[in-house]
Design an enzyme around this catalytic site. Structure first.
Site, PDB file in Angstrom:
ATOM      1  N   HIS A 467       0.832  -1.210   0.000  1.00 47.93           N
ATOM      2  CA  HIS A 467       0.000   0.000   0.000  1.00 47.93           C
ATOM      3  C   HIS A 467       0.866   1.260   0.000  1.00 47.93           C
ATOM      4  CE1 HIS A 467      -3.710   2.280   1.265  1.00 47.93           C
ATOM      5  NE2 HIS A 467      -2.769   3.115   1.688  1.00 47.93           N
ATOM      6  N   GLU A 468       1.777   1.334   0.943  1.00 48.77           N
ATOM      7  CA  GLU A 468       2.620   2.537   1.037  1.00 48.77           C
ATOM      8  C   GLU A 468       3.533   2.667  -0.177  1.00 48.77           C
ATOM      9  OE1 GLU A 468       1.715   4.661   3.039  1.00 48.77           O
ATOM     10  OE2 GLU A 468       0.498   3.374   4.314  1.00 48.77           O
ATOM     11  N   HIS A 471       1.724   4.444  -2.938  1.00 48.51           N
ATOM     12  CA  HIS A 471       1.834   5.905  -2.793  1.00 48.51           C
ATOM     13  C   HIS A 471       3.199   6.376  -3.298  1.00 48.51           C
ATOM     14  CE1 HIS A 471      -1.818   6.837  -0.687  1.00 48.51           C
ATOM     15  NE2 HIS A 471      -1.550   6.085   0.356  1.00 48.51           N
TER      16      HIS A 471
END
Length: 678
Positions: A467-468, A471
């Site tokens: 997820h990170e 980003h």
């Protein structure tokens, strides 16, 4: 005295940055930027990109490059001296931001560029920078009279200080709680890895036994595995009352901060002509209206509640029949859910962890994005870091062009803010003779290695890492050269979670898991039988998970939308009203969830937490194209890279999504991926 924050290096010199450097550097850089504005306005009568916006961009860039490492260190290696220096700068940064936002001369100069014949010759990204800037001027109160401008400035300053204090209180309250266990038998049920970690934590503190803390890896291990129900209850109460009036230290109580924050946001919105802060929040988002947001969330709740009620009924029956538990409490749900998962699917999270050693997962993540986008990621040695556990990497594309760099800080420790996040260290920007390469911080709070073994990640932690990194990819792969809309700058906040949630899908695919998993001792592949169990259990309690997120989203949005000065924030009254509508298990009266809800009180998601679900519709629908074409289909990967990751905020998110998907998003894929009937 040389000041490392003023040297404008390519990367921050973390080991050289001292608290005494911070305030002088920020004061000088803000003064330089203000002087730059006045000089540019005075020297020119006809304004252009080159004689106004480009030099202002460079002044802002220098401020960002100095403040970014300071803000980051305050989050990851916090101490009193650093905190004081950080807080001393907040009023100065807030005053500068407001002054620039309300500067009528600067506003009129931007307006003149937007109205000029030269405007149409600018690149679309440059035009977007100008339009976003004009909107920002208006949202900063440039049109207000002098008295209202002054009040706006006061509000902005106080909100900045309240946000910082809220986060400090939460960090201090989390760090303060410890429980030393002297008998191993009192920790029955905890897996060996959690016991090792607790023992290592005790040793590091100079104590004998097993030391439990409210750092998330320690907390979640107890809540998931500890047989001692009272221990779970005690730890739950400590965690759920952090930074509240029920916590151990009233100095860390966030109650007044929260009340003031909501009131000031409302006042700020009304100063700008909005009915409430929720309306102000949507001024920079994809969603068109507050009604659209609440309808969206309530429709999801309506579709999810039957499944959530079924999930809870099955858990309750399981605990009663298998363990004789006649009443489930909130500190029981994690524990009996894990027992039920093992019973129903013969799936142990502890067994799964054996196949996800952190080094293998990280390299596998790099392999996934290489197959998707042709990226090559290599570690770079000799870089100045803020902690021994931090590593540094660079990304090159398939043509060998350097696209981005990133720091990665994976493990929980004292004095480090909880949670996981990606943040901007350096943004992409066209310089006089080159391109400033974007640099990201990727921060997690995983269980650190214990003894000689590598850190073993839960599958949820693997999802968090992906997820990170999603980003980070949007930040680092941008091809936009103008700081205002490069990286994730200018991306509507309710679309900013699209690339991050999108990346999580590869953690559920057989081809993806083959790259990121392998037994930490033998290196053996994840067994087919275990993969099938994981897949079967993927949507275990998906209804309960969904309504919990909807509870947070509706609470946040309605609290900001329905606030009135006469009634006050009524935080827990509003939260309980939402819970009665969309929750299936109500927490005890002492629960003070909002006192630790830093996303909305200190993290930029105010009246915007719904963005997670909003963007999940986008990410699920985007991923469905890969499901149709192949999860590593190069043409589809290139299209996502081109239309989503490389474009930043240079165009509206809906326009970019339609370019990638060929149509507007549909909710069907999200419900299907969540195992919820449409």
């Amino acid at each position: 005295m040389t000041n490392p924050l003023l040297e404008n290096n390519e990367l921050p010199l973390f080991s050289q940055i001292k608290p005494e450097h911070i305030e002088p550097a920020i004061v000088q850089l803000l003064s330089d930027a203000q002087s730059c504005v006045e000089k540019l306005l005075a020297e020119n009568k006809i304004y252009s990109w080159d004689n106004l916006i480009a030099p202002l961009d460079e002044a802002e860039n220098r401020i960002n490059k100095a403040w970014s490492p300071v803000s980051h260190m305050n989050s990851v290696v916090n101490n009193d001296e650093l905190r004081d220096a950080y807080n001393a700068c907040l009023p100065k940064l807030s005053a500068y931001s407001t002054e620039m936002g309300q500067h009528e001369g600067l506003f009129n100069a931007y307006l003149s560029i937007a109205d000029s014949a030269a405007y149409v010759k600018l690149e679309p990204a440059q035009q977007k920078v100008i339009q976003n800037s004009l909107r920002s001027f208006r949202l900063s109160g440039v049109d207000l009279d002098d008295a209202k401008k002054a009040r706006y400035k006061e509000i902005s300053l106080e909100l900045s200080q309240l946000s910082s204090k809220y986060e400090e209180n939460l960090l201090d309250a989390t760090n303060a709680w410890q429980k030393l266990i002297s008998k191993k038998s009192e920790l029955a049920g905890l897996p060996e890895s959690a016991l090792q970690q607790a023992k290592q934590t005790a040793e590091q503190a100079g104590k004998k036994g097993w030391l439990l803390t409210l750092q998330f890896p320690s907390y979640i291990a107890v809540m998931t595995y500890a047989d001692d129900r009272q221990l779970r209850a005690d730890m739950y109460k400590a965690f759920s009352t952090r930074a509240s009036e029920l916590g151990a230290n009233s100095d860390w109580d966030n109650s007044e901060i929260m009340e003031k924050t909501i009131a000031l946001r409302h006042e700020k919105a009304q100063l700008l002509g909005f009915n409430n802060y929720a309306e102000l929040s949507l001024a920079t988002k994809m969603a068109d209206s507050t009604q659209q947001v609440t309808d969206f969330l309530e429709e999801l709740a309506e579709k999810s509640l039957p499944q959530a009620h079924k999930d809870l009924f099955e858990l309750t029956e399981f605990a009663k029949q298998q363990y004789g538990i006649t009443k489930l409490y909130t500190w029981d749900t994690g524990y009996y859910s894990e027992k039920m998962r093992q019973h129903a699917y013969d799936l142990s999270q502890e067994e799964v962890r054996q196949y996800f050693p952190a080094p293998r997962v990280l390299q596998g993540l790099f392999d996934v994005v290489e197959k998707l986008y042709g990226l090559n990621i290599n570690e770079v040695e000799g870089v100045d870091l803020w902690h021994k556990d931090v590593r540094f990497f660079q990304i090159k594309d398939r043509l060998g062009e350097l696209r981005g760099k990133f720091y990665i800080d994976l493990y929980a420790r004292p004095k480090k803010r909880g949670g996981a996040w990606m943040d901007d260290c350096v943004g992409r920007k066209k310089m006089a003779d080159n391109i400033q390469i974007p640099v990201a911080y990727l921060t997690c709070n995983f269980t650190p290695p214990a003894g000689n073994d590598p850190a073993l990640l839960t599958h949820d932690e693997v999802l968090t890492l992906f997820h990170e990194f999603g980003h980070g990819l949007q930040h680092m792969l941008t091809k936009v050269d103008y700081l205002g809309v490069s990286c994730i700058n200018g991306v509507e906040w309710d679309a900013v979670e699209l690339p991050s949630q999108f990346m999580e899908n590869w953690c559920w695919e057989k081809e993806g898991l083959a790259l990121i998993s392998g037994h930490y001792k033998s290196g053996d592949a994840l067994p087919e039988s275990l993969f099938n169990k994981m897949l079967a259990a993927k949507n275990f309690q998906a209804g309960m998970v969904m309504v919990r997120q909807l509870e947070f989203s509706l609470f946040d949005f309605k609290m900001h939308q329905d606030y009135t000065p006469e009634q006050g924030a009524k935080i827990y009254e509003r939260l309980n009203t939402i819970r009665e509508k969309v929750s299936v298990m109500l927490p005890p009266d002492f629960n003070r969830f909002a006192h630790g809800f830093s996303h909305i009180f200190a993290g930029g998601y105010a009246a915007g937490y719904y963005s997670y679900k909003w963007a999940e519709v986008l990410s699920s629908d985007a991923y469905s194209l890969f499901e149709e074409n192949g999860i590593f289909d190069q043409k589809t990967g290139d299209a996502f890279l081109t239309h989503i990751l490389e474009t930043g905020g240079s165009a509206d998110a809906m326009e970019l999504f339609v370019k990638f998907r060929g149509r507007e998003p549909k909710i069907d894929a999200l419900l299907r991926h969540s195992g919820i009937a449409a």
